[in-house]
Write a protein that holds these residues in place. Structure first.
Motif, PDB file in Angstrom:
ATOM      1  N   THR A  19       0.787  -1.256  -0.041  1.00 41.26           N
ATOM      2  CA  THR A  19      -0.075   0.020   0.009  1.00 41.26           C
ATOM      3  C   THR A  19       0.774   1.349   0.096  1.00 41.26           C
ATOM      4  N   LYS A  20       0.391   2.319   0.031  1.00 40.46           N
ATOM      5  CA  LYS A  20       0.741   3.505  -0.254  1.00 40.46           C
ATOM      6  C   LYS A  20       1.635   4.011   1.030  1.00 40.46           C
ATOM      7  N   MET A  21       2.218   5.252   1.009  1.00 39.72           N
ATOM      8  CA  MET A  21       3.263   5.689   2.321  1.00 39.72           C
ATOM      9  C   MET A  21       2.345   5.930   3.532  1.00 39.72           C
ATOM     10  N   PHE A  22       1.221   6.667   3.028  1.00 43.68           N
ATOM     11  CA  PHE A  22       0.489   7.210   4.303  1.00 43.68           C
ATOM     12  C   PHE A  22      -1.051   6.808   4.269  1.00 43.68           C
ATOM     13  N   CYS A  23      -1.349   5.875   3.381  1.00 47.13           N
ATOM     14  CA  CYS A  23      -2.688   5.686   3.229  1.00 47.13           C
ATOM     15  C   CYS A  23      -3.027   4.116   2.812  1.00 47.13           C
ATOM     16  N   ALA A  24      -4.127   3.697   2.763  1.00 46.94           N
ATOM     17  CA  ALA A  24      -4.413   2.308   2.540  1.00 46.94           C
ATOM     18  C   ALA A  24      -4.613   1.840   1.081  1.00 46.94           C
ATOM     19  N   CYS A  25      -4.296   2.890   0.097  1.00 46.59           N
ATOM     20  CA  CYS A  25      -4.499   2.481  -1.254  1.00 46.59           C
ATOM     21  C   CYS A  25      -3.738   1.625  -1.737  1.00 46.59           C
ATOM     22  N   THR A  26      -3.944   0.829  -2.610  1.00 46.06           N
ATOM     23  CA  THR A  26      -2.845  -0.178  -3.279  1.00 46.06           C
ATOM     24  C   THR A  26      -2.046   0.449  -4.142  1.00 46.06           C
ATOM     25  N   ALA A  38      -6.753   4.158  -7.977  1.00 49.94           N
ATOM     26  CA  ALA A  38      -6.104   3.850  -6.689  1.00 49.94           C
ATOM     27  C   ALA A  38      -5.903   4.976  -5.829  1.00 49.94           C
ATOM     28  N   VAL A  39      -7.009   5.655  -5.586  1.00 46.83           N
ATOM     29  CA  VAL A  39      -6.920   7.007  -4.831  1.00 46.83           C
ATOM     30  C   VAL A  39      -7.769   7.099  -3.714  1.00 46.83           C
ATOM     31  N   CYS A  40      -7.544   7.643  -2.523  1.00 42.94           N
ATOM     32  CA  CYS A  40      -8.674   7.924  -1.570  1.00 42.94           C
ATOM     33  C   CYS A  40      -8.520   9.384  -0.996  1.00 42.94           C
ATOM     34  N   PRO A  41      -9.279   9.529  -0.156  1.00 41.91           N
ATOM     35  CA  PRO A  41      -9.387  11.219   0.330  1.00 41.91           C
ATOM     36  C   PRO A  41      -7.880  11.589   0.946  1.00 41.91           C
ATOM     37  N   VAL A  42      -7.128  10.757   1.452  1.00 44.42           N
ATOM     38  CA  VAL A  42      -5.697  11.051   2.021  1.00 44.42           C
ATOM     39  C   VAL A  42      -4.792  11.524   0.909  1.00 44.42           C
ATOM     40  N   CYS A  43      -4.595  10.449  -0.144  1.00 47.54           N
ATOM     41  CA  CYS A  43      -3.562  10.624  -1.151  1.00 47.54           C
ATOM     42  C   CYS A  43      -4.070  11.825  -2.311  1.00 47.54           C
ATOM     43  N   LEU A  44      -5.619  12.022  -2.152  1.00 44.64           N
ATOM     44  CA  LEU A  44      -6.015  13.158  -3.020  1.00 44.64           C
ATOM     45  C   LEU A  44      -5.810  14.333  -2.196  1.00 44.64           C
TER      46      LEU A  44
HETATM   47 ZN    ZN Z   1      -4.812   6.688  -0.818  1.00 46.94          ZN
END
Ligand code: ZN
Ligand code: ADP
Ligand code: MG
Length: 487
Positions: A19-26, A38-44
């Protein structure tokens, strides 16, 4: 004035985390995933979200740090590096700045002049940016894909200890091998998983002072890196020789035209307004954690090369070459059923096979041969049922048709001709057909012996036993010379 180059490399490698450095995105393969899937509110970078440090990324980063002999810092700090660019949704990149993951390592490379220790300044964790695609036709616009935004990156910064493009390459190649061997990064250049930035300055040869440097951004292959450094050294030398001063700046590299071009005046750290990220606690690394990472560390390349060399009793360079590519190593293991043939096998893989694959533009990862078929070819070569030229031809046909040696040998009627009488007849026919060469040979042009040999091999479609041909040809040519003496 004679100048010498001073080079320091910054290497960015995407860590092989799930997963990514600071969120659970693959973390996805950019070639295979739908943009912005593969995005979520954190990495957006949406307001109100909180980053969480990826433990696996920290462990892989520490693995690299320890493998490079760095000292991990007990508390490292994530900072915000502020700048505006459309691939950076938050308006800042989270990176480590004053207090990185680890410092002061060393990495030994092999150069023409022998071994050389390159000091590692620091190793730190950060997050990757998104990816922009610029469209120019029929209208100009840019596409933003944030699948890569937030992917864990490890930055490895060397001291300016490299002196020429070849050393920079040796360093980069060996670092790629290390990252792969300890499974920290796939470090695949085509996928952008490893990228280089080269800092270069010149100084009067022998001087201890550092000259003003330029930094070449975004070098995506060993070859571009070598070319770009060579170009930049030349350019700086011309500036200095004409009495000018090198300007400290960031430059880009144009692969097509083979020149660097100025991008911007080199930014100072304060331009980024770094400050500790208030959303992230200090990263605390204790000795128990480090002990575990040391215990779980896969063998380093040197150790693997040593073991390989011992197990198969092959020379060092051969072991290095086979282990340089995991696919090649895998293939070698698949076709080495007889340990006595290991060296022969290794030489065939990095020699004729590598040559054929290269000519077809195929990398080791796409090598279509079945290892058992390669082993079969080598076994036939060993028993003498085919000779070297036949084996090379057989290899070509195997690659062309995908068939196994058995089928091809049957279809083409490939048998080594070892029959003395028939070979003698062939050689006599060759000599008879080339009176001019025979006469030149008799007058002392003995190098023609090799040429006659080639003719005989060609006439037998490479199927003659070369040892017997050599022996018979020697006999017949000696007889010819004898004839000349008795004239
Ligand atoms: Zn994310
Ligand atoms: P920045 O982060 O601004 O690029 P650093 O001081 O961290 O700056 O240096 C980055 C890289 O530049 C390091 O690899 C370092 O070895 C190299 N470097 C620093 N000064 C010089 C110089 N005068 N000539 C060549 N390389 C240099
Ligand atoms: Mg830099």
């Amino acid at each position: 004035m004679d100048y010498e180059a001073v080079i320091g490399l910054e290497v960015h490698a995407e860590l092989s985390t799930r997963t990514k450095m600071f969120c659970a995105c693959t973390v996805t393969d950019p070639a295979k995933s739908e943009p912005n899937s593969a995005v979520c509110p954190v990495c957006l970078g949406l307001p109100g979200t909180l980053p969480v440090i990826n433990r696996q990324a920290v462990e892989l980063g520490l693995r690299v740090a320890l493998a490079l002999g760095c000292t991990p810092l007990p508390r490292s700090i994530f900072a915000r590096k502020n700048y505006f660019y459309p691939d950076l949704p938050k308006g800042y990149q989270i990176s480590q700045y004053e207090t990185p993951l680890a410092v002061n390592g060393k990495f030994t490379i092999r150069t023409v002049a022998g071994e050389k220790v390159i000091r590692i300044r620091r190793v730190h964790l950060e997050e990757d940016t998104g990816k922009l695609t610029h469209i120019t036709q029929p209208q100009a616009y840019s596409l933003v894909d944030l699948n890569r935004a937030g992917v864990p990156l490890l930055e490895i910064v060397s001291e300016p200890d490299l002196c020429n493009p070849a050393e920079a390459r040796a360093y980069a190649v060996k670092l790629q091998q290390l990252l792969r061997a300890i499974e920290a990064s796939s470090a695949d250049m085509e996928k952008g998983q490893i990228r280089f930035e080269a800092n270069i300055s010149l100084r009067p040869r022998g001087s201890q002072l550092l000259g003003t440097r330029t930094e070449i951004k975004n070098l995506n292959s060993f070859r571009s890196m070598e070319r770009a450094i060579t170009y930049e050294m030349q350019r700086q030398q011309e500036v200095l020789l004409s009495g000018g001063l090198v300007e400290q700046q960031t430059v880009g590299w144009n692969e097509d035209t083979g020149v660097t071009f100025p991008q911007r005046g080199k930014e100072e750290a304060h331009d980024y307004r770094y400050f500790p990220d208030p959303d992230l606690p200090p990263l605390v690394v204790d000795s128990a954690w480090l002990d575990r990472i040391r215990r779980e560390m896969p063998d380093l390349p040197e150790e693997r090369i040593r073991q390989f060399q011992q197990k198969y009793s092959v020379p060092l360079e051969l072991a290095e070459q086979i282990l340089a590519d995991p696919w090649l190593e895998q293939f070698f293991l698949g076709c080495t059923s007889d340990i006595l043939l290991a060296e022969e096998t290794a030489r065939w893989l990095i020699g004729p096979l590598a040559g054929e694959l290269n000519a077809r533009g195929i990398g080791w990862e796409a090598n279509p041969l079945a290892p058992t078929n390669m082993a079969d070819l080598l076994a036939r070569l060993q028993t003498g049922s085919i000779n070297q030229p036949m084996a090379k031809q057989l290899l070509k046909w195997m690659l062309d048709t995908g068939k196994n040696p058995e089928e091809i040998i049957a279809r083409e009627g490939m048998v080594q001709v070892s029959d003395v009488d028939s070979l003698k007849t062939t050689i006599q026919a060759v000599l008879h057909a080339h009176p001019a060469e025979v006469s030149a040979y008799r007058k002392g042009k003995v190098s023609l012996a090799q040429w006659f040999f080639g003719q005989v091999m060609a006439d037998t479609r490479g199927q003659a036993d070369p040892k017997i041909v050599k022996m018979l040809l020697d006999e017949l040519l000696t007889a010819l010379m004898g004839g000349q003496l008795s004239d």
